[in-house]
Design an enzyme around this catalytic site. Structure first.
Site, PDB file in Angstrom:
ATOM      1  NE  ARG A  40      -3.347  -1.545   0.483  1.00 41.28           N
ATOM      2  CZ  ARG A  40      -4.218  -1.003   1.515  1.00 41.28           C
ATOM      3  NH1 ARG A  40      -5.178  -0.519   1.931  1.00 41.28           N
ATOM      4  NH2 ARG A  40      -4.755  -2.751   1.479  1.00 41.28           N
ATOM      5  CB  THR A  41       3.316   2.719   2.322  1.00 34.94           C
ATOM      6  OG1 THR A  41       2.464   2.083   3.834  1.00 34.94           O
ATOM      7  CG2 THR A  41       3.759   3.668   2.807  1.00 34.94           C
ATOM      8  CE  LYS A  86      22.833 -12.484  -5.044  1.00 33.54           C
ATOM      9  NZ  LYS A  86      22.316 -11.266  -5.249  1.00 33.54           N
ATOM     10  NE  ARG A 105       7.552   0.423   6.219  1.00 32.72           N
ATOM     11  CZ  ARG A 105       5.640   0.565   6.156  1.00 32.72           C
ATOM     12  NH1 ARG A 105       5.113  -1.223   5.829  1.00 32.72           N
ATOM     13  NH2 ARG A 105       4.776   1.297   5.830  1.00 32.72           N
ATOM     14  CG  HIS A 146       4.846   5.016   8.430  1.00 35.40           C
ATOM     15  ND1 HIS A 146       4.847   5.718   6.749  1.00 35.40           N
ATOM     16  CD2 HIS A 146       3.553   4.252   7.922  1.00 35.40           C
ATOM     17  CE1 HIS A 146       4.804   5.015   6.425  1.00 35.40           C
ATOM     18  NE2 HIS A 146       4.033   4.145   6.403  1.00 35.40           N
TER      19      HIS A 146
END
Ligand SMILES: [Zn+2]
Lengths: 307, 151
Positions: free
Chosen positions: A48-49, A77, A98, A126
């Protein structure tokens, strides 16, 4: 707003916030041209974000490059975040990050020269969500003489931490409603206290509900509780139904950062108080305004004067 | 001869940390990583009556001069402390600790989910508050058990 990055809501003044909200309000009618490339670095799934930032950049006339899922990237990795952002910085004019660890955005921002937006760092912050939350509050209830109730998981809810801190810039009384085990973390209380915020904590929603102008609901996650029964009991206690709202003001604004599970029953959706879909849609104009201002600032800064 | 000199004998060379708040000496030793197994000669006086402080502790460590990082952390639990460097029975340097505005790389963030606890190329960084310290990255507050988080 003159910031190099957007990492936390605590960095935002009232003027900063109002500048973004004002720009957001007019941006849909007359979008500026930003042929920029936005790098999307999502180390945690958040469709969504990510879509919201993607849409915002494209509506500004720019484009995006996406790291893809963590499983398929070099992170798997063992590459450090510091290396990843330094590489991707070369592909983009701004970055959105994020990450599951608290402080990730703050650290990443120290390794790059392009603007970086924190789109969630663990249980930390956020702030772009907060800007769209404030935009929604301003449109529906105004930001003066406001009584806000925030209910749910206040301990791990990063949207809550950012919103609470941003609201200290406004004439807002804040009520925090949660089970005792999910109360605000000490660091957030400390900031609120430092700002002289008007804050009260409750375990029970009923008592305070009639006073609220805005009810901000967040999800309580199953995994926060050791056993299923306790979870069900708590989740049930804070569930919002049309009957719950009988006790509230008629013009209560009910918000939720989404996705929801069943914290708000679906038969609330058609009531005039339900504002959460509008809130989600506001993500695009608010992020357009935010990206536009950060990119503009970076452009000005490139001339030699940096803020 | 002053009272505390009677209680803790002079050292030939090393460091005397004086004016530690009463009862905090063992935490100072923890900051210095001294638990007795390293073989250092250490004398400790605890809860010595003091005109200024009510009660104070004194720590003497032989054959060791403290680093600035160690002094910075000691200042967090003993803001009034004086650090005396002794060589051949003479105090050659007498310094008050200065509380730094920030401490870098000496404390570990108590939040296990903090980015600084991962394999990233950054040192920990804490802002020094009036009471305790705060992680610059994740905002976690550290107050009571600072000594436990010395790196
Ligand atoms: Zn931390």
């Amino acid at each position: 707003m003159r910031h190099d990055h957007l990492i936390t809501a605590t960095q935002l003044s009232r003027d900063d916030i109002e500048a973004v909200l004002d720009r957001a309000a007019e941006i849909a009618d007359d979008p500026p041209e930003r042929e920029a490339v936005l790098g999307l670095l999502f180390f945690e799934p958040s469709t969504r974000t990510k879509m919201s930032f993607d849409a915002a950049m494209k509506r500004l006339g720019g484009t995006t490059v996406d790291m893809g899922s963590v499983d398929s990237s070099s992170v798997k990795k063992g590459e450090t975040l510091a290396d990843t952002v330094r590489v991707v910085e070369g592909y983009a004019d701004a970055l959105v990050l994020r990450h599951p660890s608290e402080g990730a955005a703050e650290m990443a921002s120290r390794f790059v020269d392009v603007p970086l937006v924190n789109a969630g760092d663990g249980a930390g912050q956020h702030p772009s969500q907060t800007l769209l939350d404030l935009y929604t509050i301003r449109e529906n209830a105004g930001l003066d003489d406001l009584t806000v109730g925030i209910v749910g998981d206040l301990k791990y809810g990063r949207t809550v931490h950012s919103l609470a801190s941003a609201l200290t810039n406004f004439d807002a009384r804040q009520h925090f409603i949660s089970p005792e085990s999910l109360q605000l973390p000490r660091s957030v209380r400390f900031d609120l206290h430092q700002e002289g915020a008007q804050v009260r904590e409750h375990t029970d929603l009923d008592g305070i509900l009639p006073e609220l102008d805005v009810l901000y609901v967040t999800r309580i996650q199953r995994e926060r509780f050791p056993d299923e029964n306790e979870y069900r009991q708590v989740a049930g206690q804070y569930r919002i139904t049309p009957e719950t709202l009988d006790a509230a003001k008629d013009d209560l604004v009910v918000m939720h950062p989404l996705p929801r599970v069943d914290e708000i029953s679906s038969d609330v959706d058609d009531l005039p108080q339900a504002t959460y879909f509008e809130q989600a849609h506001n993500g695009v104009p608010v992020r357009m305004a935010l990206l536009d201002m950060l990119l503009e600032n970076a452009e000005d800064g490139a001339g030699g004067v940096s803020s | 001869m002053s009272d505390h000199q009677l209680r803790v004998s002079k050292i030939r060379s090393g460091t005397v940390i004086d004016h530690v708040p009463g009862g905090q000496a063992l935490r100072v030793l923890a900051i210095l990583g001294i638990d007795g197994t390293g073989g250092e000669t250490v004398s400790v006086a605890m809860n010595v009556p003091s005109d200024d402080m009510g009660a104070k502790d004194i720590v003497k460590v032989e054959d060791r001069e403290l680093s600035q990082a160690e002094v910075d952390v000691i200042s967090l639990i003993a803001p009034e402390a004086t650090i005396n460097i002794v060589r051949e029975f003479d105090v050659v340097e007498k310094n008050r600790v200065v509380r730094p505005e920030e401490v870098h790389g000496v404390l570990q963030c108590p939040n296990a989910n903090c980015i600084t606890t991962e394999a990233e190329p950054v040192e920990s960084e804490f802002t020094v508050l009036r009471e305790g310290v705060r992680c610059v990255y994740c905002d976690t507050l550290l107050r009571e058990d600072i000594a436990q988080y010395i790196q």
